[in-house]
Design a protein around this motif. Sequence first.
Motif, mmCIF file in Angstrom:
data_model
loop_
_atom_site.group_PDB
_atom_site.id
_atom_site.type_symbol
_atom_site.label_atom_id
_atom_site.label_comp_id
_atom_site.label_asym_id
_atom_site.label_seq_id
_atom_site.Cartn_x
_atom_site.Cartn_y
_atom_site.Cartn_z
ATOM 1 N N GLY A 117 0.761 -1.335 -0.224
ATOM 2 C CA GLY A 117 -0.026 -0.098 0.043
ATOM 3 C C GLY A 117 0.784 1.534 0.063
ATOM 4 O O GLY A 117 0.777 2.299 -0.715
ATOM 5 N N ARG A 118 1.858 1.060 0.947
ATOM 6 C CA ARG A 118 2.563 2.454 1.126
ATOM 7 C C ARG A 118 3.528 2.778 -0.114
ATOM 8 O O ARG A 118 3.761 3.625 -0.943
ATOM 9 C CB ARG A 118 3.624 2.179 2.493
ATOM 10 C CG ARG A 118 4.376 3.467 2.600
ATOM 11 C CD ARG A 118 5.272 3.420 3.958
ATOM 12 N NE ARG A 118 6.069 2.084 3.908
ATOM 13 C CZ ARG A 118 6.159 1.025 4.300
ATOM 14 N NH1 ARG A 118 4.829 0.827 5.167
ATOM 15 N NH2 ARG A 118 6.801 -0.041 4.111
ATOM 16 N N ASP A 119 4.435 1.728 -0.319
ATOM 17 C CA ASP A 119 5.304 1.809 -1.366
ATOM 18 C C ASP A 119 4.838 1.417 -2.886
ATOM 19 O O ASP A 119 5.566 1.702 -3.704
ATOM 20 C CB ASP A 119 6.601 0.871 -0.924
ATOM 21 C CG ASP A 119 7.156 1.326 0.208
ATOM 22 O OD1 ASP A 119 6.923 2.364 0.675
ATOM 23 O OD2 ASP A 119 7.667 0.190 0.958
ATOM 24 N N GLY A 120 3.773 0.690 -2.887
ATOM 25 C CA GLY A 120 3.366 0.411 -4.370
ATOM 26 C C GLY A 120 2.091 1.361 -4.982
ATOM 27 O O GLY A 120 2.039 1.999 -5.561
ATOM 28 N N GLY A 125 -6.753 -6.400 2.227
ATOM 29 C CA GLY A 125 -6.630 -5.249 1.186
ATOM 30 C C GLY A 125 -7.161 -3.971 1.636
ATOM 31 O O GLY A 125 -6.824 -2.743 1.522
ATOM 32 N N ALA A 126 -7.852 -4.122 2.917
ATOM 33 C CA ALA A 126 -8.500 -2.633 3.737
ATOM 34 C C ALA A 126 -7.171 -2.255 4.364
ATOM 35 O O ALA A 126 -7.216 -0.989 4.148
ATOM 36 C CB ALA A 126 -9.259 -3.043 4.674
ATOM 37 N N ARG A 127 -6.367 -2.975 4.880
ATOM 38 C CA ARG A 127 -5.153 -2.467 5.322
ATOM 39 C C ARG A 127 -4.161 -1.882 4.390
ATOM 40 O O ARG A 127 -3.587 -0.998 4.624
ATOM 41 C CB ARG A 127 -4.347 -3.571 6.036
ATOM 42 C CG ARG A 127 -2.933 -3.031 6.625
ATOM 43 C CD ARG A 127 -2.411 -4.175 7.531
ATOM 44 N NE ARG A 127 -1.264 -3.722 8.069
ATOM 45 C CZ ARG A 127 -0.940 -3.327 9.425
ATOM 46 N NH1 ARG A 127 -2.233 -3.634 10.019
ATOM 47 N NH2 ARG A 127 0.065 -2.790 10.046
ATOM 48 N N LEU A 128 -3.920 -2.516 3.158
ATOM 49 C CA LEU A 128 -3.406 -1.984 2.176
ATOM 50 C C LEU A 128 -3.668 -0.612 1.585
ATOM 51 O O LEU A 128 -2.830 0.314 1.513
ATOM 52 C CB LEU A 128 -3.626 -2.958 0.715
ATOM 53 C CG LEU A 128 -2.400 -3.134 -0.086
ATOM 54 C CD1 LEU A 128 -2.267 -4.264 -1.056
ATOM 55 C CD2 LEU A 128 -2.831 -1.826 -1.333
#
Length: 426
Positions: free
Chosen positions: A241-244, A267-270
């Motif tokens: 999530g952060r880097d992609g 996916g919610a975390r992502l």
Amino acid sequence: MARDLEGFPYLEAEFAANGRLLTEPAATDVSGLVNRRTPTDLIMLVHGWNNTATVARELYRELARSLRAAAPRTAPAGRTIALYGVLWPSAKWDWFERLTGTLDALDARHGTELGIRLDGLREVFTAPEQRERLAAARALLPDLERSSTAQREFVALVRGLLPTHDAPDDDAPDQLFALDDDDLAEQLTHRLPPMADQRGDFAVPADSLLWNLAGGFLEGARRLVDFVAYYEMKERAGTVGRDGLARFLRGQVPGGVRVHLVGHSFGARLVSAAAAASGGIGARACSMTLLQGAFSHFGFASNYLPGRDGLFRPAVTSKVVTGPLLITHTRNDQLVSIAYGIASQLAGQTGADAFGPASRYGGIGANGAQNTPEVAQGTLLAAGRAYNLHPGVPHNLNADAFITNHSAVTGREVAHAILSGVAATP
């Protein structure tokens, strides 16, 4: 090349575990996606724990089918919607399915199941040193029931698969790394407490199989292996999530497109990590829908511990999410609840509310966002009923009536909520 998914233009972007985009940039271009024009709204769909792209695509297809059914009454007039499927290397975390097997199978195959689970971790931990640890842990299985030395070595080997770090973590108890090997082994042999909902009723009966598993170190070892797998996958979701995804949205999506992030489970975390990333996701309107999120119910919290905010609180305070932030939660989601029951157990929190809103280690998919001053309380509504949604505000949506388990997130009620968030995004 754009495809059709239940009447919506559809593209995909695939990411590696480190967040690197694997899809060719030319194949991710949304320009001309809708009748040779750029869509006004792009709904990004992000799967949770599964082990194949096929499973993720089937989830997207089912949700797209419900979005198509809900669109005539809910989708905003004069705007064009396209879908974007995100694929990332998650691993299936299936210990709950194994827990609901028969007592005989569990009794007879404790050691065998533990070995199978260790073998499964080879798909998650792939570095040579990690593979060596797993092989050494597996070699200890014949001695685990009778040898305290083997038990101590097993705990050290499995826990050592995870990197230790000093950053605050809403999800993982400090005891996972702070306890010595003997104390952690002892803590893991305790039984999980009964799961109670907010009204004090047992969502899972106290006399069910789930609460009557044989104790002892082998059962504790299985829980340690399962939690280590969980911990690693949650870290991976945050990285992607952060880097992609955040970087992808900043660089690949035109600034005039409204982006709507929809994540299920991990996916919610992502998507939450993407929205909270330094630099955000670009200067664009955005709504976010978290479907049975598998992360801490303190993820968006303010000062839930002295001086500590939730890991994803910047997604709220930075106003990256300019549209509504919708959070489905239900006591029916035993998978999220029990995952956090293990965390509570590691921390020594073994009361009846170890899974609930008062728990230090509760899940957002079970309890909604806690200690979040901006949050509005509501319910997941039947398709066609009007929501009162506020831009930039998190909304807890109690989904007991419509979401029957962790994976039941593709119905028309869910689609109606997503499109209502789209419509309420300025």
